[in-house]
Design an enzyme around this catalytic site. Structure first.
Site, PDB file in Angstrom:
ATOM      1  N   SER A  50      -2.581   4.981 -10.121  1.00  0.00           N
ATOM      2  CA  SER A  50      -1.328   4.290  -9.831  1.00  0.00           C
ATOM      3  C   SER A  50      -0.477   5.488 -10.792  1.00  0.00           C
ATOM      4  O   SER A  50      -0.814   6.203 -11.612  1.00  0.00           O
ATOM      5  CB  SER A  50      -1.255   3.158 -10.539  1.00  0.00           C
ATOM      6  OG  SER A  50      -1.100   3.217 -11.903  1.00  0.00           O
ATOM      7  N   ASP A  85      -2.254   6.238  -5.674  1.00  0.00           N
ATOM      8  CA  ASP A  85      -2.146   4.607  -5.484  1.00  0.00           C
ATOM      9  C   ASP A  85      -0.736   4.420  -5.593  1.00  0.00           C
ATOM     10  O   ASP A  85      -0.089   4.580  -6.705  1.00  0.00           O
ATOM     11  CB  ASP A  85      -2.931   3.893  -6.370  1.00  0.00           C
ATOM     12  CG  ASP A  85      -3.246   2.508  -5.880  1.00  0.00           C
ATOM     13  OD1 ASP A  85      -3.093   2.160  -4.489  1.00  0.00           O
ATOM     14  OD2 ASP A  85      -3.541   1.644  -6.657  1.00  0.00           O
ATOM     15  N   HIS A  86      -0.261   3.886  -4.493  1.00  0.00           N
ATOM     16  CA  HIS A  86       1.205   3.132  -4.583  1.00  0.00           C
ATOM     17  C   HIS A  86       2.084   4.120  -4.982  1.00  0.00           C
ATOM     18  O   HIS A  86       2.834   3.986  -6.033  1.00  0.00           O
ATOM     19  CB  HIS A  86       1.088   1.888  -5.547  1.00  0.00           C
ATOM     20  CG  HIS A  86       0.502   0.743  -4.906  1.00  0.00           C
ATOM     21  ND1 HIS A  86       0.829   0.030  -3.830  1.00  0.00           N
ATOM     22  CD2 HIS A  86      -0.599   0.164  -5.487  1.00  0.00           C
ATOM     23  CE1 HIS A  86       0.094  -1.017  -3.504  1.00  0.00           C
ATOM     24  NE2 HIS A  86      -1.000  -0.879  -4.475  1.00  0.00           N
ATOM     25  N   GLU A 136       1.606   1.728   3.815  1.00  0.00           N
ATOM     26  CA  GLU A 136       1.470   0.202   3.775  1.00  0.00           C
ATOM     27  C   GLU A 136       2.650  -0.760   4.726  1.00  0.00           C
ATOM     28  O   GLU A 136       3.702   0.160   4.591  1.00  0.00           O
ATOM     29  CB  GLU A 136       1.700  -0.262   2.422  1.00  0.00           C
ATOM     30  CG  GLU A 136       1.778  -1.795   2.267  1.00  0.00           C
ATOM     31  CD  GLU A 136       1.490  -2.266   0.721  1.00  0.00           C
ATOM     32  OE1 GLU A 136       1.018  -1.309  -0.297  1.00  0.00           O
ATOM     33  OE2 GLU A 136       1.687  -3.390   0.562  1.00  0.00           O
ATOM     34  N   GLY A 208      -6.032  -5.437  -4.004  1.00  0.00           N
ATOM     35  CA  GLY A 208      -6.299  -6.600  -4.962  1.00  0.00           C
ATOM     36  C   GLY A 208      -7.798  -7.070  -4.564  1.00  0.00           C
ATOM     37  O   GLY A 208      -7.818  -8.186  -4.436  1.00  0.00           O
ATOM     38  N   ASN A 231      -9.379  -2.749  -9.708  1.00  0.00           N
ATOM     39  CA  ASN A 231      -8.648  -2.193 -10.744  1.00  0.00           C
ATOM     40  C   ASN A 231      -8.953  -3.092 -11.632  1.00  0.00           C
ATOM     41  O   ASN A 231      -9.727  -3.081 -12.871  1.00  0.00           O
ATOM     42  CB  ASN A 231      -7.133  -1.898 -10.538  1.00  0.00           C
ATOM     43  CG  ASN A 231      -6.649  -1.241 -11.852  1.00  0.00           C
ATOM     44  OD1 ASN A 231      -7.259  -0.874 -12.781  1.00  0.00           O
ATOM     45  ND2 ASN A 231      -5.191  -1.173 -12.033  1.00  0.00           N
ATOM     46  N   THR A 232      -8.188  -4.570 -11.631  1.00  0.00           N
ATOM     47  CA  THR A 232      -8.344  -5.633 -12.719  1.00  0.00           C
ATOM     48  C   THR A 232      -9.696  -5.736 -13.291  1.00  0.00           C
ATOM     49  O   THR A 232     -10.079  -6.038 -14.157  1.00  0.00           O
ATOM     50  CB  THR A 232      -7.632  -6.850 -12.041  1.00  0.00           C
ATOM     51  OG1 THR A 232      -6.237  -6.469 -11.831  1.00  0.00           O
ATOM     52  CG2 THR A 232      -7.471  -7.985 -12.954  1.00  0.00           C
TER      53      THR A 232
HETATM   54  P1  13P Z   1      -6.652  -5.567  -8.286  1.00  0.00           P
HETATM   55  O1  13P Z   1      -6.169  -5.064  -9.775  1.00  0.00           O
HETATM   56  O2  13P Z   1      -6.485  -6.962  -8.154  1.00  0.00           O
HETATM   57  O3  13P Z   1      -8.157  -5.159  -8.361  1.00  0.00           O
HETATM   58  O4  13P Z   1      -5.970  -4.442  -7.243  1.00  0.00           O
HETATM   59  C1  13P Z   1      -6.220  -3.046  -7.456  1.00  0.00           C
HETATM   60  C2  13P Z   1      -5.449  -2.449  -6.334  1.00  0.00           C
HETATM   61  O5  13P Z   1      -5.054  -3.151  -5.115  1.00  0.00           O
HETATM   62  C3  13P Z   1      -4.882  -1.011  -6.414  1.00  0.00           C
HETATM   63  O6  13P Z   1      -4.086  -0.660  -5.585  1.00  0.00           O
END
Ligand code: 13P
Length: 287
Positions: A50, A85-86, A136, A208, A231-232
């Site tokens: 990110s 990312d993003h 996106e 996500g 990520n999470t």
């Molecule tokens: P999570 O953190 O929910 O896994 O999402 C990661 C994500 O979508 C990164 O772009």
């Protein structure tokens, strides 16, 4: 092996009905755990940062140098794409110059016309350098690096329009949320996904990816999702392992204050999480 873009790997995944894992990295331990596990499992992989993680690590050149160095010294031979990312428009254009092989331009917070115009610019720049692009449509839910969304369902007409620009991947909301899913969350919208698949005609990205039940992941992959962002779950696995190491008192034994010992259990936990995702997404032995 040199870094590659994500064109071929996501196209093959779209055709072969599996998903390439996109795993966000935060530091050296993360990057090494992601690359080593992909190599062990013979899986293609997208290692992503990110803009917040880029800032945390020092800048885009630090990330590019670190990932390239790991690939060389660890003798990584599976296809690896380094992805922003993003990204903002500026962030994405800079990443294309800094050595990233893939970028996401996230214009989901803009009105569609602005998102479309900025996406066009980033796609053209990426095409010129043989790099891949994700764009996106609509807003995704949850919170990531201070960006909050509503768990939107993307508009298939907007997705179809965006597809005319020729991006390699399209992220579009199907009820997915960044970060932990609240207890009140019900399910991905497969009705929306089937409309989006028609509209997109290419790899659809599921953001996500942490905490979605396995049966929904499998169904989403069978319906056109070919890149899943995680990520999470790695952050949680690492934090739980490090917490256990500290509160169990192990941190006070011998020379366990050495970061190489202090982070060892977290490192193993991250590798296990990546292994689980590669198996779940069906990308093992698809390198
Ligand atoms: P999570 O953190 O929910 O896994 O999402 C990661 C994500 O979508 C990164 O772009």
């Amino acid at each position: 092996m040199a870094l590659v873009n994500a064109k071929e790997m996501t196209k093959k995944a779209f055709e072969g009905q599996y998903a390439v894992p996109h795993i966000n990295t935060n530091n050296l331990e993360w990057s090494k755990a992601i690359l080593e596990t992909a190599q062990e499992m013979n899986s293609p992989i997208i290692i992503a940062t990110s803009e917040g993680a880029v800032k945390y690590m020092g800048g885009q050149h630090v990330v590019v140098g670190m990932v390239k160095g790991l690939m060389k010294d660890l003798n990584i031979t599976v296809p690896v794409a380094l992805h922003l990312d993003h990204g903002s428009k500026e962030g994405a254009l800079n990443a294309l110059k800094s050595g990233y092989t893939s970028v996401m331009y996230d214009g989901s917070h803009e009105d569609f016309e602005t998102n479309f115009a900025n996406s066009k610019e980033v796609i053209e720049a990426a095409k010129a350098g043989n790099q891949s692009v994700e764009v996106e449509v609509g807003t995704l839910g949850g919170e990531e690096d201070g960006i909050t969304g509503n768990g939107d369902l993307a508009d298939p007409e907007e997705v179809a329009k965006m597809a005319t620009l020729g991006p390699d991947m399209i992220a579009a909301g199907i009820g997915n949320i960044h970060g932990p899913y609240p207890a009140s969350w019900k399910s991905l919208s497969f009705e929306t996904l089937s409309k989006l698949k028609q509209a997109a005609g290419r790899a659809i990205v599921l953001h996500g990816g942490s905490g979605i039940p396995g049966d929904q992941i499998e169904k989403a992959i069978s319906m056109g999702v070919s890149k899943i962002n995680v990520n999470t779950e790695l952050q949680q696995a690492n934090a739980a392992a490090v917490k256990e190491f500290v509160i169990s008192g192990k941190v006070d034994q011998g020379k366990n204050f050495d970061p190489r010992k202090l982070y060892a259990d977290g490192y193993k936990a991250m590798k296990e999480t990546v292994r689980f995702k590669i198996n779940q997404f069906g990308s093992a032995n698809k390198a």
